[in-house]
Design an enzyme around this catalytic site. Structure first.
Site, mmCIF file in Angstrom:
data_model
loop_
_atom_site.group_PDB
_atom_site.id
_atom_site.type_symbol
_atom_site.label_atom_id
_atom_site.label_comp_id
_atom_site.label_asym_id
_atom_site.label_seq_id
_atom_site.Cartn_x
_atom_site.Cartn_y
_atom_site.Cartn_z
ATOM 1 N N GLY A 256 -38.350 66.385 23.702
ATOM 2 C CA GLY A 256 -37.965 67.747 24.053
ATOM 3 C C GLY A 256 -36.656 67.746 24.814
ATOM 4 O O GLY A 256 -35.785 68.589 24.578
ATOM 5 N N ALA A 257 -36.518 66.786 25.727
ATOM 6 C CA ALA A 257 -35.303 66.659 26.531
ATOM 7 C C ALA A 257 -35.345 65.310 27.230
ATOM 8 O O ALA A 257 -36.360 64.604 27.206
ATOM 9 C CB ALA A 257 -35.194 67.797 27.549
ATOM 10 N N GLU A 259 -33.948 63.411 30.992
ATOM 11 C CA GLU A 259 -33.517 63.751 32.349
ATOM 12 C C GLU A 259 -32.319 62.950 32.839
ATOM 13 O O GLU A 259 -32.250 62.587 34.036
ATOM 14 C CB GLU A 259 -34.682 63.535 33.313
ATOM 15 C CG GLU A 259 -35.169 62.086 33.471
ATOM 16 C CD GLU A 259 -36.252 61.670 32.517
ATOM 17 O OE1 GLU A 259 -36.954 60.675 32.810
ATOM 18 O OE2 GLU A 259 -36.424 62.323 31.473
ATOM 19 N N ASN A 260 -31.355 62.665 32.008
ATOM 20 C CA ASN A 260 -30.181 61.925 32.464
ATOM 21 C C ASN A 260 -29.573 62.630 33.672
ATOM 22 O O ASN A 260 -29.292 63.835 33.620
ATOM 23 C CB ASN A 260 -29.140 61.867 31.351
ATOM 24 C CG ASN A 260 -29.735 61.456 30.026
ATOM 25 O OD1 ASN A 260 -30.315 60.391 29.893
ATOM 26 N ND2 ASN A 260 -29.596 62.327 29.032
ATOM 27 N N GLU A 291 -37.056 69.146 33.456
ATOM 28 C CA GLU A 291 -35.978 68.161 33.530
ATOM 29 C C GLU A 291 -35.263 68.213 34.874
ATOM 30 O O GLU A 291 -34.830 67.176 35.389
ATOM 31 C CB GLU A 291 -34.991 68.373 32.383
ATOM 32 C CG GLU A 291 -35.603 68.247 30.995
ATOM 33 C CD GLU A 291 -36.358 66.947 30.787
ATOM 34 O OE1 GLU A 291 -35.904 65.895 31.285
ATOM 35 O OE2 GLU A 291 -37.413 66.968 30.128
ATOM 36 N N HIS A 294 -36.987 66.179 37.412
ATOM 37 C CA HIS A 294 -36.716 64.742 37.260
ATOM 38 C C HIS A 294 -35.501 64.288 38.075
ATOM 39 O O HIS A 294 -35.369 63.086 38.350
ATOM 40 C CB HIS A 294 -36.444 64.415 35.795
ATOM 41 C CG HIS A 294 -37.656 64.099 34.988
ATOM 42 N ND1 HIS A 294 -38.589 63.178 35.379
ATOM 43 C CD2 HIS A 294 -38.068 64.574 33.771
ATOM 44 C CE1 HIS A 294 -39.541 63.089 34.453
ATOM 45 N NE2 HIS A 294 -39.245 63.933 33.472
#
Length: 845
Positions: A256-257, A259-260, A291, A294
């Site tokens: 889905g995504a 978290e960079n 995110e 995170h």
């Protein structure tokens, strides 16, 4: 290819202190490869041998402290570093790397809408080795300094703010100390929008072909981001730890995504190009909040080893739903969690592959096994456990413990023990004992009520099967005297259920209620049952319950009863037929329809009963359409769109669908956008009631109308769905080809597999089950974990609910030598198949 073993990681962490990476990427070498130059500054605390990981197309040069190393010494992904002396060192690596088409490493994508190209990284677990050399484990954090050379029209995004230098090179600001898997780069001719909040630059980025759709939603996206950012700063003492906050919507993204830090990447389906429901907007908002959580849970404080992945994902999942409900207009997020997310955890926890939320160290011995734990347990069950923890210890103490955890481990690593110690410092409750019961155990507890009544009082006995303590609310409901089809909340009271499993009795004044709902409010994680009178009331008046979260609890209980063979699948369909036309909560309507269609109609009922089930669902959909006629916005429009989608999916004949397609609209709306047109074409292709030549022409014409990436996927899905031997063979060849030049990307693979298997075509498809189990192990070994998971999830012959499928699948597990990712996917699918066969047998009885 060797995978990192935990003892190896522990030894390397004891030996090394990694300070800084200098990374130079050149993205101007064509469509297949790029160059990567890495300088790693590190200190050896003691003399000895170790290794660095890199997975190049070619390693051209390597030097350690100016001394050349032999590139031929590279063993798989490991370059030995021998006879290190204690003290500082500098390692240089010069390599050519390959782009990916599977969403792993550096993924490259050509947009069919305009021919523009984009690249982005997904470096999770051990995929950083596909981009540059690294000491690749989460507890060897370092500062990362990155430069990139890109084509002139491109913009380069990274974890820190980027600038273009006079020579055209892009330079990113140095990061704080972060883990290797969190490094991110995204480059291409992005369409970008910028704003500033609290002194921090915010950015939104997408492909140019999606620009109008991003622009249309930009204010909503920025508003959600600002609100979540402010709420996190209200509850967390530690400020946001990075220099910018960019959100890039990237193509063919597996998750889905991701978290960079400073550069969150999302699947670009979240840039909505067709009509969506408000629940789908809420889901996008939840992912944004997830995110952002995170940035603290996972990025600022990172797990020490992958056994504690729940410290990242469970917390972000819980915070995503909670913060979205507190800070935005989406106030019913926990209803969506209950109906759409929690079942993911319940299902995973009842399979043989279940594991504790926090597995024992020995259960995650390497990175390959760690990857398997990104599932409904680490996300949905873990978030449910945290919600129960907050109910048990109180939000104030819970947040105090979290802030203690951040303060002690900022820019470092932590373990389960570290986190529990922080919570324990904030409360006088025995958090360590709670963690042992909730985080170190597997399976789903079951709570079963017995209701008795005597003069002026009623008694509730709660039988508890399981090993965890629970704090739950019990709702007692009575008929509304003015509206017999509605229920009113008479009493709600909190109950503590001990872990020992002994039944607990509670006595109350008044006559017994018509309906008793255990876990009302859904604050715990357990299957709940009903006494006979309560189920009779629920079956009659479920849609009359006043709170959508209570209705979600009841629907989940009905779902569990069906899956456990205690409620006939047709009874669930009857309840849906009776109550969904009156349901106002979008998440509930979508979740119940999805279970009824994909599980009950397609798997739990025998083939001869399927048409009747689909007729029930299309009739139900028509009822919702009649109820929502006329101009509508918000919930009414969302209900109508949901009903249209459900009607398309369940249609047993082509007439109505063809009329809608020819008219370009559903009578009374909505107009058919790209998404609905592809849905209709896919269903018409599956039904095959139109001549094949006409269907091929219709697919080609629709692709000409919509030449986007999504259009390409829609066409692949439709062609694979055609009930034609030649079409099936062509789709199969595309899925399982060994020609690397014609391999499908991850998204085209999923689309093709999704169209291939159809319950309407069992006789045509049955021979492919044997081919699947014979060919899928080699596919998984050749194409890697992401495609292995896709092949196990989407290409599995799930529609063939037959003993022969089970037998062949079990033979594949024992004799086919599947990769770990494929083995887990197959084991889960086979357990689901076992369950479907049991449900069918129980329904016959």
């Amino acid at each position: 290819m060797p995978v990192l073993q935990r003892p190896e990681a522990e030894a390397r962490a004891q030996m090394l202190d990694v300070h800084r990476y200098e990374i130079a990427l050149d993205l101007t070498h064509g469509d297949e490869e790029f160059t990567s130059r890495t300088v790693i500054h590190f200190t050896a605390r003691e003399p000895g041998d170790t290794f660095v990981e890199i997975r190049p197309v070619a390693l051209h040069a390597a030097t350690l402290d100016g001394r050349p190393l032999d590139p031929a010494a590279l063993d798989g992904n490991r370059l030995p570093l021998t006879a290190l002396t204690a003290g500082p060192h500098e390692l240089r690596l010069d390599a050519t790397m390959g782009y990916s088409r599977t969403g792993e490493g550096m993924h490259r994508f050509t947009d069919p809408a305009d021919g523009e190209q984009y690249v982005y990284t997904q470096l999770f677990m051990d995929d950083i080795q596909r981009v540059f050399g690294a000491f690749d484990q989460p507890d060897l954090k370092a500062v990362f300094e990155l430069t990139a050379t890109a084509p002139p029209a491109w913009t380069v995004l990274a974890n820190g703010r980027t600038e273009q230098l006079p020579d055209g090179t892009w330079r990113a600001a140095a990061t704080p100390r972060i883990s290797t898997y969190l490094v991110a780069v995204a480059a291409g001719p992005w369409h970008s929008l910028h704003t500033e909040h609290a002194g921090l630059p915010f950015g939104l980025h997408c492909r140019r072909s999606l620009a109008p759709h991003l622009d249309a939603d930009a204010e909503e996206l920025f508003d959600l981001t600002r609100r979540c950012y402010d709420r996190y700063h209200e509850i967390f003492d530690e400020p946001y730890p990075f220099d910018s906050y960019d959100q890039a919507f990237v193509p063919e993204f597996n998750a889905g995504a991701m978290e960079n830090p400073g550069l969150v990447t999302f699947r670009d389906e979240f840039v909505f190009r067709s009509a969506v429901t408000d629940t789908e907007r809420q889901t996008r908002g939840m992912v944004i909040a997830h995110e952002m959580a995170h940035m603290w849970f996972g990025d600022l404080v990172t797990l020490q080893w992958w056994d504690d992945i729940w410290l990242n994902e469970s917390f972000a999942e819980y915070m995503g739903y909670q913060v979205l409900s507190e800070a935005t207009r989406f106030t019913d997020t926990w209803t969506d969690f209950a109906i759409a997310r929690k079942g993911w955890g319940y299902d995973a926890d009842q399979r043989p592959s279940t594991h504790p939320v926090a597995p024992a160290p020995d259960d995650v011995p390497d990175t390959a096994s760690a990857l398997l734990n990104f599932d409904g347990i680490s996300y949905a069950k873990g978030a449910s456990a945290l919600r129960q923890l907050v109910a048990w210890m109180g939000e104030k103490d819970f947040l105090a413990g979290i802030n203690d955890h951040f303060a002690r481990h900022r820019f470092g690593n932590a373990t389960l023990a570290d986190f529990i110690d922080s919570l324990a410092r904030a409360t006088d409750r025995d958090v360590h004992a709670w963690a042992e019961r909730w985080l170190r155990t597997t399976g789903v507890d079951t709570l079963t009520p017995t209701v008795a009544e005597d003069a002026g009082t009623w008694h509730l006995d709660i039988a508890h099967t399981g090993s965890r303590p629970h704090r739950i609310a019990v709702g007692a409901y009575a008929p509304d005297p003015d509206h017999p089809d509605r229920l009113t909340l008479r009493d709600r009271f909190d109950v503590d259920i001990p872990a020992d499993g002994h039944p607990t009795r509670h006595t109350f004044p008044k006559a017994a209620p018509a309906l008793v709902v255990l876990n009302d409010g859904d604050l715990s994680y357990a299957k709940v049952r009903f006494d006979a009178a309560s189920w009779e009331t629920a079956a009659r008046a479920l849609s009359g319950l006043p709170d959508p979260l209570t209705r979600a609890v009841v629907w989940n209980a009905a779902r569990d009863l069906v899956r456990d063979g205690e409620l006939a699948p047709t009874a669930y369909l009857d309840a849906a037929r009776d109550h969904l036309p009156h349901e106002t909560d979008l998440a509930i309507v979508q979740g119940v329809l999805a279970f009824a269609r994909t599980q009950i109609a397609d798997r739990y009922l025998p083939p001869e009963a399927r048409r009747t089930a689909l007729t029930t669902l299309t009739s139900l959909s028509r009822d919702i359409l009649r109820r929502t006629e006329g101009p509508g916005h918000g919930p009414e429009a969302g209900l109508r769109l949901t009903a249209v989608r459900a009607f398309i999916a369940g249609a047993t004949g082509p007439e109505t669908l063809q009329e809608w397609l020819d008219d370009g609209s559903v009578p009374g709306g909505p107009a058919l956008d790209h998404e609905l047109r592809w849905r209709i074409l896919a269903r018409l292709a599956t039904l095959g009631a139109t001549p094949l030549a006409a269907l091929h022409e219709a697919i080609d014409a629709e692709l000409a109308r919509d030449p986007s990436a999504t259009g390409q996927e829609g066409a692949a899905r439709c062609r694979a769905a055609l009930p034609d031997p030649a079409a099936k063979q062509a789709a199969w060849d595309a899925l399982f080809t060994t020609d690397t030049q014609s391999e499908l990307s991850n998204y085209l693979f999923t689309a093709t597999a999704g169209g291939f298997w159809a319950p309407e075509q069992l006789d045509l498809l049955r021979p492919y089950a044997a081919r699947y189990f014979a060919e899928v192990p080699a596919l998984a070994a050749r194409r890697g974990p992401a495609l292995a998971q896709a092949a196990g999830r989407y290409a599995f012959p799930a529609v063939l609910v037959e003993e022969d499928t089970l037998r062949r699948g079990e033979e594949c597990l024992t004799e086919g030598d599947p990769t770990p990712a494929l083995r887990r996917a197959l084991a889960d699918q086979l357990d689901d198949l076992h369950r479907a066969l049991r449900v069918r047998t129980a329904a016959v009885r």
